[in-house]
Design an enzyme around this catalytic site. Structure first.
Site, PDB file in Angstrom:
ATOM      1  N   GLU A 233      33.213  47.244  44.776  1.00  0.00           N
ATOM      2  CA  GLU A 233      31.816  47.268  44.289  1.00  0.00           C
ATOM      3  C   GLU A 233      30.748  47.409  45.371  1.00  0.00           C
ATOM      4  OE1 GLU A 233      31.294  43.838  41.732  1.00  0.00           O
ATOM      5  OE2 GLU A 233      32.441  44.799  40.135  1.00  0.00           O
ATOM      6  N   GLU A 355      37.958  47.780  36.423  1.00  0.00           N
ATOM      7  CA  GLU A 355      37.707  46.408  35.962  1.00  0.00           C
ATOM      8  C   GLU A 355      36.971  46.477  34.632  1.00  0.00           C
ATOM      9  OE1 GLU A 355      35.636  43.649  38.529  1.00  0.00           O
ATOM     10  OE2 GLU A 355      36.738  44.262  40.309  1.00  0.00           O
TER      11      GLU A 355
END
Ligand SMILES: *[C@@H]1O[C@H](CO)[C@@H](O)[C@H](O)[C@H]1NC(C)=O
Ligand SMILES: *[C@@H]1O[C@H](CO)[C@@H](O)[C@H](O)[C@H]1NC(C)=O
Ligand SMILES: *[C@@H]1O[C@H](CO)[C@@H](O)[C@H](O)[C@H]1NC(C)=O
Length: 449
Positions: A233, A355
């Site tokens: 991320e 995710e």
């Protein structure tokens, strides 16, 4: 139990070209002594190679346009996250948790686990100081890889965290400051400071060329590794210059990884937000305006030539705080569809949703909400696969085993505790396996589906 991924047959199947030598001449004796014959063959064919050549040789995951490929077949991923494998393998007392989750994953037909191959300066650190590695923790990661291979699971290995857990970019910046060379204390300097970039490359080189102490295989040569992910991320705090610097960082690091390792696929690790280089109809898909200002830019970053596939994450609870479940599911459908479309029309690369999760802290949370929400994602992936689209798979965030309450967050699931979710996961595995293999099902699927 050992398998050859995605392919019928087993380790005892002779390699092409050697079948004449090994064809049993005595049809009666050999069925009885088949095992012995095979052993003799193995010995003759491979001489004094170590006994572990009995283990299946699997093949690398490759890419053809918007598809992953294994052994010439399209490969769709039903995956999961267990970020803690290396951490738990570092102590003998918790190693069995790793085995347990791999076994559980395999039983549900899951094929890829995304996990952290980094720990910078935290408990059980792999990197204990800049460029200094703990051999004991590396041995734990070696073991995790071997254990995954034994269970027929591949690993998507993430290489550094944007967030502070397990060290992350902030730890690199802190170390650089302590050593007196960090040019700035902002954690964004992880991306732009040349000396910190060099230190990250030392880590990259160390891990890519790590020789597994159990198998003797360097990580870059190990097909158990599905792919590398540059960062979990990535985000910038000060976005004005961030887009350019992050793109440069991605290009430089991706090029560096590929220079060392040409066999594995590589992704960035993005959440999937559209930035200023994206057309307005795309930035409108972001959950809100501020999400387009975080330094990452899904299309531009994912287009980087050394990046093989795109990734996105799915967290409607964090993004749309006040929405109800229907609104969240509707939004996510738009989000997922948009990214799959990007893979097809813009990127010409597969897209993995690495995710997704639904928080159990929502008002009136019920497990059936997760079933509804997960199913909507699984259905979109399956529909994409049915029409040969770029949606290549999704990974639940995240699975644990019993006794790991300390490691969970609002999203953790312990298989066995909610049969409806276990069933859903397995159904997704089975329909993807059926799609990939048709009637020619691999052996492992007969025990799963
Ligand atoms: C790669 O994909 C193209 C287009 O879908 C297809 O024509 C070709 O046969 C594929 N190649 C392999 C090696 O599967
Ligand atoms: C990075 O630094 C900024 C500004 O100091 C801070 O707000 C943010 O929490 C830090 N982020 C991480 C991941 O450490
Ligand atoms: C969710 O919110 C929308 C818009 O406010 C509303 O129309 C809908 O009825 C709500 N759905 C549920 C299940 O509460």
């Amino acid at each position: 139990m050992n398998f050859v991924w995605g392919r019928k047959g087993s380790w005892s199947k002779p390699p092409p070209g050697s079948s004449k030598r090994t064809k049993p001449r005595n049809g009666k004796l050999c069925p009885v002594l088949g095992f012995v014959c095979c052993m003799v063959f193995m010995y003759m064919a491979f001489g004094a190679v170590k006994f572990r050549t009995q283990e299946p040789r699997s093949s690398f995951v490759k890419r053809n346009g918007t598809h992953f490929m294994v052994d010439g077949r399209v490969f769709y991923v039903n995956g999961w996250n267990s970020y803690w494998l290396m951490d738990q393998a570092a102590e003998a007392s918790s190693r069995s948790r790793v085995t347990e989750i791999l076994q559980t994953g395999a039983r549900m037909g899951l094929t890829v686990c995304r996990t952290w191959a980094f720990n910078d300066g935290a408990d059980h650190a792999l990197q204990v100081a800049l460029g200094i590695f703990d051999e004991r923790v590396f041995e734990a990661l070696d073991w995790v890889i071997v254990e995954a291979q034994k269970h027929g699971i591949r690993l998507l290995l993430s290489l550094v965290n944007n967030l502070q857990s397990y060290g992350g970019k902030t730890q690199y910046v802190k170390w650089a400051r302590e050593e007196g060379f960090g040019s700035s204390s902002t954690n964004d300097s992880f991306f732009f400071d040349p000396s910190i970039r060099s230190y990250f490359k030392i880590y990259l080189k160390t891990i890519l060329t790590r020789k597994n102490h159990l198998t003797g295989t360097e990580y870059r040569d190990d097909p158990t590794i599905f792919a590398w992910e540059l960062m979990n991320e990535p985000q910038y705090s000060s976005s004005s210059s961030g887009f350019k610097e992050m793109q440069e960082w991605i290009e430089e690091m991706a090029e560096y990884v590929k220079r060392i390792d040409k066999k594995h696929l590589l992704t960035v690790g993005l959440e999937g937000f559209y930035g200023p280089a994206s057309p307005p109809e795309k930035t409108k898909v972001n959950p809100g305006k501020s999400y387009g200002e975080l330094g990452s830019d899904f299309l531009r970053n994912s287009k980087t030539p050394d990046i093989d596939f795109a990734s996105a994450h799915i967290y409607p609870d964090n993004w749309l705080m006040d929405a109800n479940l229907t609104e969240k599911t509707d939004y996510v459908s738009k989000w997922v569809t948009s990214h799959i479309e990007d893979g097809e029309k813009e990127l010409h690369k597969p897209v993995l949703f690495t995710e997704f999760g639904l928080s159990d802290k929502n008002n009136n949370f019920d497990h059936s909400h997760r079933v509804t929400f997960y199913k909507s994602i699984y259905d979109t992936i399956y529909e994409s696969a049915l029409r040969n689209g770029a949606g290549a798979g999704a990974f639940i965030w995240h699975l644990l085993v019993g006794g790991m309450e300390k490691y969970t967050d609002d999203f953790g699931i312990i298989p066995g505790e909610t049969p409806s979710i276990d069933r859903l996961i397995k159904e997704q595995s089975c329909r993807l396996i059926a799609l990939q293999h048709g009637k020619d099902l691999p052996e492992r699927s007969s025990t799963v589906c």
